[in-house]
Design an enzyme around this catalytic site. Structure first.
Site, mmCIF file in Angstrom:
data_model
loop_
_atom_site.group_PDB
_atom_site.id
_atom_site.type_symbol
_atom_site.label_atom_id
_atom_site.label_comp_id
_atom_site.label_asym_id
_atom_site.label_seq_id
_atom_site.Cartn_x
_atom_site.Cartn_y
_atom_site.Cartn_z
ATOM 1 N N GLN A 183 0.791 -1.231 0.000
ATOM 2 C CA GLN A 183 0.000 0.000 0.000
ATOM 3 C C GLN A 183 0.826 1.286 0.000
ATOM 4 O O GLN A 183 0.457 2.255 -0.649
ATOM 5 C CB GLN A 183 -0.919 0.000 1.222
ATOM 6 C CG GLN A 183 -1.935 1.125 1.259
ATOM 7 C CD GLN A 183 -3.056 0.817 2.223
ATOM 8 O OE1 GLN A 183 -3.980 0.077 1.911
ATOM 9 N NE2 GLN A 183 -2.978 1.371 3.409
ATOM 10 N N GLU A 225 -3.128 9.619 -0.761
ATOM 11 C CA GLU A 225 -2.248 10.273 0.204
ATOM 12 C C GLU A 225 -1.175 11.127 -0.454
ATOM 13 O O GLU A 225 -0.217 11.538 0.188
ATOM 14 C CB GLU A 225 -1.635 9.226 1.139
ATOM 15 C CG GLU A 225 -2.709 8.511 1.950
ATOM 16 C CD GLU A 225 -2.167 7.471 2.897
ATOM 17 O OE1 GLU A 225 -0.934 7.256 2.907
ATOM 18 O OE2 GLU A 225 -2.959 6.878 3.640
ATOM 19 N N ASP A 274 4.458 0.214 4.252
ATOM 20 C CA ASP A 274 3.173 -0.201 4.836
ATOM 21 C C ASP A 274 2.470 -1.088 3.824
ATOM 22 O O ASP A 274 1.730 -0.610 2.969
ATOM 23 C CB ASP A 274 2.297 1.000 5.175
ATOM 24 C CG ASP A 274 0.906 0.577 5.667
ATOM 25 O OD1 ASP A 274 0.713 -0.625 5.962
ATOM 26 O OD2 ASP A 274 0.013 1.436 5.744
ATOM 27 N N GLU A 303 5.273 -1.656 8.424
ATOM 28 C CA GLU A 303 3.998 -1.549 9.138
ATOM 29 C C GLU A 303 3.031 -2.599 8.603
ATOM 30 O O GLU A 303 2.907 -2.769 7.385
ATOM 31 C CB GLU A 303 3.432 -0.147 8.925
ATOM 32 C CG GLU A 303 2.033 0.077 9.462
ATOM 33 C CD GLU A 303 1.480 1.413 8.999
ATOM 34 O OE1 GLU A 303 0.245 1.510 8.863
ATOM 35 O OE2 GLU A 303 2.264 2.350 8.766
ATOM 36 N N ASP A 332 -0.509 -1.568 13.023
ATOM 37 C CA ASP A 332 -1.608 -0.637 12.733
ATOM 38 C C ASP A 332 -2.921 -1.379 12.888
ATOM 39 O O ASP A 332 -3.567 -1.324 13.927
ATOM 40 C CB ASP A 332 -1.443 -0.058 11.332
ATOM 41 C CG ASP A 332 -2.627 0.812 10.910
ATOM 42 O OD1 ASP A 332 -3.424 1.228 11.776
ATOM 43 O OD2 ASP A 332 -2.768 1.070 9.695
ATOM 44 N N LYS A 370 -3.619 6.208 15.368
ATOM 45 C CA LYS A 370 -4.659 6.877 14.589
ATOM 46 C C LYS A 370 -5.815 7.178 15.537
ATOM 47 O O LYS A 370 -6.470 6.257 16.028
ATOM 48 C CB LYS A 370 -5.143 5.984 13.445
ATOM 49 C CG LYS A 370 -4.098 5.710 12.370
ATOM 50 C CD LYS A 370 -4.623 4.716 11.343
ATOM 51 C CE LYS A 370 -3.659 4.524 10.192
ATOM 52 N NZ LYS A 370 -4.117 3.462 9.249
ATOM 53 N N ARG A 421 -5.053 9.471 8.146
ATOM 54 C CA ARG A 421 -5.809 8.454 7.429
ATOM 55 C C ARG A 421 -5.827 8.846 5.955
ATOM 56 O O ARG A 421 -5.540 9.986 5.589
ATOM 57 C CB ARG A 421 -7.247 8.333 7.946
ATOM 58 C CG ARG A 421 -7.416 7.931 9.392
ATOM 59 C CD ARG A 421 -6.678 6.665 9.779
ATOM 60 N NE ARG A 421 -7.104 5.453 9.105
ATOM 61 C CZ ARG A 421 -7.886 4.500 9.639
ATOM 62 N NH1 ARG A 421 -8.358 4.660 10.862
ATOM 63 N NH2 ARG A 421 -8.178 3.398 8.981
ATOM 64 N N SER A 422 -6.214 7.895 5.109
ATOM 65 C CA SER A 422 -6.227 8.199 3.673
ATOM 66 C C SER A 422 -7.290 9.226 3.320
ATOM 67 O O SER A 422 -7.144 9.999 2.370
ATOM 68 C CB SER A 422 -6.421 6.915 2.861
ATOM 69 O OG SER A 422 -7.576 6.227 3.285
ATOM 70 N N LYS A 462 3.458 10.095 10.261
ATOM 71 C CA LYS A 462 3.134 9.578 8.932
ATOM 72 C C LYS A 462 1.933 10.377 8.441
ATOM 73 O O LYS A 462 0.820 10.188 8.934
ATOM 74 C CB LYS A 462 2.812 8.086 9.046
ATOM 75 C CG LYS A 462 2.325 7.436 7.777
ATOM 76 C CD LYS A 462 1.993 5.978 8.053
ATOM 77 C CE LYS A 462 1.262 5.372 6.874
ATOM 78 N NZ LYS A 462 0.839 3.984 7.142
#
Length: 427
Positions: A163, A205, A242, A287, A314, A339, A368-369, A390
């Site tokens: 990802q 992102e 990630d 991650e 995560d 998060k 978050r995205s 991040k």
């Protein structure tokens, strides 16, 4: 007076054009705090519940009017007259009001918006920056940025299974220098991809989302960009990954469905990562290298490469102290991704971060995205001295606003600002 006199919730849009929730908290002295809640695309099964309306005739079922209604109704009534500086009491009252283990009745998005807005209002009442209000006089560590420069997986329509491919400019002497280094790598990567005939369209992102031939080509393109930008992979700029492995874990196997269709057992997936760590020594962090409930696989991964690199949980931990405790006791992973919307209150977020620190785990504060223009996590990273953040690539204002806030904080801290560099990954 820091007494709450009014709370108002509304539906707004996130960076993907999907509805999300924003809250305003007003205090008796006229101070006001506002906060907006992000949303994820690749979400863990154990996250707190994000309340959506489900009305297919409106925003394709993703509306948040009910969450806003809960803020304006039950939550506003329950918190009226409470002291905004008592964050634990505020968050505890909302958790009790919700009455479910996953905040599914009122919605974690409704609860979190009020939780964060309350902290902002209290900071405003004390005429104190948010990072200082949350972290006290010891809040002075700027984070090393993990900058997402190639998107794949659930964040992009391309042939890359993993990802996120990120760069971490740990060799900088300050946050502002680290940001410059990351930006230069990002712009150099654009030239590298263009020269090879690839698209330089960006994903959710802000990283590029080219139709690369393999996952290996993605990491090698990152390394090429680092070198061409004038830096040294592994010496002053590292690679962080990630994979979001839960997204391609099907029927007990890890399936690279977007690229070569290959399948791997947990043991084979661990060997895949061990090979990558050997082949690409610039890798600092992985991650979600294993799926969220593959505890045996996670343990094997930790035993195999955990002494060499950072292994971040995560989907594994979902910023939840209960799952984190299980991981700590089982010797699984060595870092937690933070998060705020995974758990749903600021208090629980801080508790998870403290538990991680007590166990010698590092912490990475994360976006978050689906983001908003709210830079709350920038202040949170400094407040907790997390040392890592991040928050996307060097494009899209929903990402850049966090970096800009960190620049402001570094400027305000002046000579007391600390940039941890490689020490950020030490346990």
């Amino acid at each position: 007076m820091t007494t709450i006199v009014r709370i108002f919730g509304r539906e707004i849009l996130d960076s993907r054009g999907n509805p999300t929730v924003e809250a305003d908290v007003y205090l008796a002295d006229g101070s006001m705090g506002r906060a907006a809640v992000p949303s994820g695309a690749s979400t863990g099964e154990h996250e707190a519940v994000e309340l959506r309306d489900g009305d297919k005739g409106r925003y394709l079922g993703k509306g948040c009017l009910n969450a806003a209604k809960h803020i304006n109704g039950e939550i506003a009534t329950a918190l009226h007259g409470k002291d905004a500086t008592q964050q634990g009491e505020i968050d505890g009252a909302m958790i009790a009001l919700d009455g479910t283990p996953n905040k599914g009745r009122l919605g974690a998005n409704a609860i979190l918006a009020v939780s964060m807005a309350t902290a902002r209002a209290a900071a405003a009442a004390q005429r104190t920056p948010l990072y200082r209000y949350l972290g006290g006089v010891g809040a002075n560590t700027l984070p090393v940025p993990m900058m997402n420069i190639i998107n794949g997986g659930a964040h992009a329509d391309n042939s890359v299974d993993l990802q996120e491919f990120m760069v971490a400019p740990f060799g900088a002497k300050s946050f502002s220098e680290a940001l410059r280094m990351g930006v230069e790598v990002f712009h150099t990567l654009k030239k590298v991809l263009s020269k090879k005939g690839y698209s330089t369209a960006v994903g959710d992102e802000g990283g590029f989302a080219p139709m690369l031939k393999s996952n290996e080509e993605a990491i090698e393109s990152c390394l090429e960009a680092i070198t061409q930008a004038g830096f040294k992979p592994g010496e002053n700029v590292g690679i962080c990954l990630d994979p979001a492995s839960s997204e391609f874990f099907k029927g007990g196997k890890y399936v690279f469905k977007k690229s070569d269709k290959s399948e791997r057992t947990s043991e084979q997936m661990v060997e895949f990562w061990a090979n990558w760590v050997r082949q690409y020594p610039a890798i600092l962090s992985i991650e979600d290298g294993m799926a969220e409930d593959d505890w045996a696989g996670w343990k094997l991964l930790t035993d195999t490469v955990g002494s060499k690199i950072q292994l971040v949980g995560d989907d594994l931990f979902v910023t939840n102290s209960t799952r984190l405790k299980q991981g700590i006791e089982g010797g699984v992973a060595n870092s937690i991704l933070v998060k705020v919307n995974q758990i749903g209150t600021l208090t629980e977020t801080l508790e998870a971060m403290q538990m991680a620190a007590n166990a010698g785990y590092t912490a990475v504060v994360s976006h978050r995205s689906g983001e908003t223009e709210d830079p709350f996590i920038a202040d949170l990273a400094v407040a907790t001295n997390a040392g890592q953040i991040k928050t996307g690539s060097a494009s899209r204002t929903d990402r850049i606003c966090k970096y800009n806030q960190l620049l402001r904080i570094e400027e305000r801290l002046g000579s007391s600002a600390v940039f941890p560099g490689r020490k950020a990954y030490s346990r």
